[in-house]
Scaffold this motif. Sequence first.
Motif, PDB file in Angstrom:
ATOM      1  N   PHE A 159       0.792  -1.203  -0.028  1.00  0.00           N
ATOM      2  CA  PHE A 159       0.036  -0.103  -0.077  1.00  0.00           C
ATOM      3  C   PHE A 159       0.801   1.306  -0.065  1.00  0.00           C
ATOM      4  CE2 PHE A 159      -4.158  -1.780   1.036  1.00  0.00           C
ATOM      5  CZ  PHE A 159      -3.896  -2.967   1.130  1.00  0.00           C
ATOM      6  N   ARG A 160       0.400   2.469  -0.378  1.00  0.00           N
ATOM      7  CA  ARG A 160       1.049   3.509  -0.241  1.00  0.00           C
ATOM      8  C   ARG A 160       0.222   4.801   0.328  1.00  0.00           C
ATOM      9  NH1 ARG A 160       1.865   4.691  -6.789  1.00  0.00           N
ATOM     10  NH2 ARG A 160      -0.150   5.360  -7.211  1.00  0.00           N
ATOM     11  N   GLN A 161       0.808   5.675   0.819  1.00  0.00           N
ATOM     12  CA  GLN A 161       0.232   6.921   1.275  1.00  0.00           C
ATOM     13  C   GLN A 161       0.906   8.236   0.801  1.00  0.00           C
ATOM     14  OE1 GLN A 161      -0.609   7.021   5.665  1.00  0.00           O
ATOM     15  NE2 GLN A 161      -2.352   8.180   5.354  1.00  0.00           N
ATOM     16  N   ALA A 162       0.414   9.089   0.043  1.00  0.00           N
ATOM     17  CA  ALA A 162       0.875  10.266  -0.299  1.00  0.00           C
ATOM     18  C   ALA A 162       0.411  11.471   0.756  1.00  0.00           C
ATOM     19  CB  ALA A 162       0.249  10.681  -1.695  1.00  0.00           C
ATOM     20  N   PRO A 163       1.343  12.523   0.998  1.00  0.00           N
ATOM     21  CA  PRO A 163       1.103  13.375   1.774  1.00  0.00           C
ATOM     22  C   PRO A 163      -0.241  14.018   1.547  1.00  0.00           C
ATOM     23  CG  PRO A 163       3.259  13.884   0.828  1.00  0.00           C
ATOM     24  CD  PRO A 163       2.595  12.675   0.124  1.00  0.00           C
ATOM     25  N   GLY A 164      -1.313  14.254   2.753  1.00  0.00           N
ATOM     26  CA  GLY A 164      -2.455  14.722   2.626  1.00  0.00           C
ATOM     27  C   GLY A 164      -3.435  13.548   2.073  1.00  0.00           C
ATOM     28  N   LYS A 165      -3.186  12.446   1.685  1.00  0.00           N
ATOM     29  CA  LYS A 165      -3.984  11.502   1.130  1.00  0.00           C
ATOM     30  C   LYS A 165      -4.261  10.272   1.888  1.00  0.00           C
ATOM     31  CE  LYS A 165      -3.243  12.825  -3.654  1.00  0.00           C
ATOM     32  NZ  LYS A 165      -3.065  12.527  -4.925  1.00  0.00           N
ATOM     33  N   GLU A 166      -5.284   9.607   1.577  1.00  0.00           N
ATOM     34  CA  GLU A 166      -5.388   8.297   2.356  1.00  0.00           C
ATOM     35  C   GLU A 166      -4.606   7.169   1.797  1.00  0.00           C
ATOM     36  OE1 GLU A 166     -10.124   8.883   3.659  1.00  0.00           O
ATOM     37  OE2 GLU A 166      -9.574   7.081   2.359  1.00  0.00           O
ATOM     38  N   ARG A 167      -4.245   6.171   2.606  1.00  0.00           N
ATOM     39  CA  ARG A 167      -3.442   4.972   2.191  1.00  0.00           C
ATOM     40  C   ARG A 167      -4.580   4.425   1.070  1.00  0.00           C
ATOM     41  NH1 ARG A 167      -0.637   1.740   6.809  1.00  0.00           N
ATOM     42  NH2 ARG A 167      -2.752   1.022   7.564  1.00  0.00           N
ATOM     43  N   GLU A 168      -3.618   3.778   0.048  1.00  0.00           N
ATOM     44  CA  GLU A 168      -4.492   3.267  -0.982  1.00  0.00           C
ATOM     45  C   GLU A 168      -3.630   1.723  -1.355  1.00  0.00           C
ATOM     46  OE1 GLU A 168      -4.290   5.598  -4.664  1.00  0.00           O
ATOM     47  OE2 GLU A 168      -2.188   5.732  -4.819  1.00  0.00           O
ATOM     48  N   PHE A 169      -4.438   1.002  -1.791  1.00  0.00           N
ATOM     49  CA  PHE A 169      -3.796  -0.463  -2.389  1.00  0.00           C
ATOM     50  C   PHE A 169      -3.087  -0.230  -3.655  1.00  0.00           C
ATOM     51  CE2 PHE A 169      -3.699  -4.710  -3.298  1.00  0.00           C
ATOM     52  CZ  PHE A 169      -3.946  -4.817  -4.781  1.00  0.00           C
ATOM     53  N   VAL A 170      -1.860  -0.816  -3.471  1.00  0.00           N
ATOM     54  CA  VAL A 170      -1.130  -0.864  -4.737  1.00  0.00           C
ATOM     55  C   VAL A 170      -0.771  -2.082  -5.486  1.00  0.00           C
ATOM     56  CG1 VAL A 170       1.517  -0.592  -5.741  1.00  0.00           C
ATOM     57  CG2 VAL A 170       0.551   0.725  -3.643  1.00  0.00           C
ATOM     58  N   ALA A 171      -0.611  -3.080  -4.789  1.00  0.00           N
ATOM     59  CA  ALA A 171      -0.357  -4.669  -5.412  1.00  0.00           C
ATOM     60  C   ALA A 171      -0.730  -5.718  -4.164  1.00  0.00           C
ATOM     61  CB  ALA A 171       0.913  -4.779  -5.898  1.00  0.00           C
ATOM     62  N   SER A 172      -0.905  -6.924  -4.639  1.00  0.00           N
ATOM     63  CA  SER A 172      -0.831  -7.930  -3.596  1.00  0.00           C
ATOM     64  C   SER A 172      -0.568  -9.311  -4.223  1.00  0.00           C
ATOM     65  CB  SER A 172      -2.326  -8.129  -2.996  1.00  0.00           C
ATOM     66  OG  SER A 172      -3.351  -8.429  -3.886  1.00  0.00           O
ATOM     67  N   ILE A 173      -0.168 -10.156  -3.597  1.00  0.00           N
ATOM     68  CA  ILE A 173       0.240 -11.404  -4.161  1.00  0.00           C
ATOM     69  C   ILE A 173      -0.494 -12.598  -3.334  1.00  0.00           C
ATOM     70  CG2 ILE A 173       2.637 -11.586  -3.316  1.00  0.00           C
ATOM     71  CD1 ILE A 173       3.646 -12.883  -5.500  1.00  0.00           C
ATOM     72  N   SER A 174      -0.815 -13.602  -3.833  1.00  0.00           N
ATOM     73  CA  SER A 174      -1.287 -14.767  -2.827  1.00  0.00           C
ATOM     74  C   SER A 174      -0.444 -15.429  -2.036  1.00  0.00           C
ATOM     75  CB  SER A 174      -2.112 -15.603  -4.061  1.00  0.00           C
ATOM     76  OG  SER A 174      -1.342 -16.302  -4.824  1.00  0.00           O
ATOM     77  N   TRP A 175      -0.396 -16.234  -1.335  1.00  0.00           N
ATOM     78  CA  TRP A 175       0.432 -17.160  -0.353  1.00  0.00           C
ATOM     79  C   TRP A 175       0.972 -17.989  -1.384  1.00  0.00           C
ATOM     80  CZ3 TRP A 175       0.768 -22.477   0.036  1.00  0.00           C
ATOM     81  CH2 TRP A 175      -0.167 -23.133  -0.295  1.00  0.00           C
TER      82      TRP A 175
END
Length: 129
Positions: free
Chosen positions: A39-55
């Motif tokens: 996930f990522r969070q830019a200044p002044g913004k909410e944290r957002e999903f970027v990428a995920s990988i299964s187990w």
Amino acid sequence: QVQLVESGGGLVQAGGSLRLSCSSVTSTLTFRKFAKGWFRQAPGKEREFVASISWSGTSTDYADSVKGRFSISRDNAKDTVYLQMYSLKPEDTAVYYCAVDNEPLRSGSPRLETDFGSWGQGTQVTVSS
């Protein structure tokens, strides 16, 4: 909970590349049974999903904003998950966090914050124009 440490952030020019890494410092065999996400969070913004990988590593998911530019992978032998970032843009500037799924052996790759229970401290990525 699993303790996670991210690394690989830094300052890069637009169009450049970075690879982020996330490792468990309380590594156990069960770490490998969980999906991982970035996930990522830019200044002044909410944290957002970027990428995920299964187990298992067979399923991945990406935010539309990074699709085709970022690639998530994992090395279970090293208990490490990676985020390879290409063609970086100034709008990719943010603190990047890795996270571990709440549910072991989940089918597929989750993308909701509530799906993840353990979080790293974050690593700063700054892309200059």
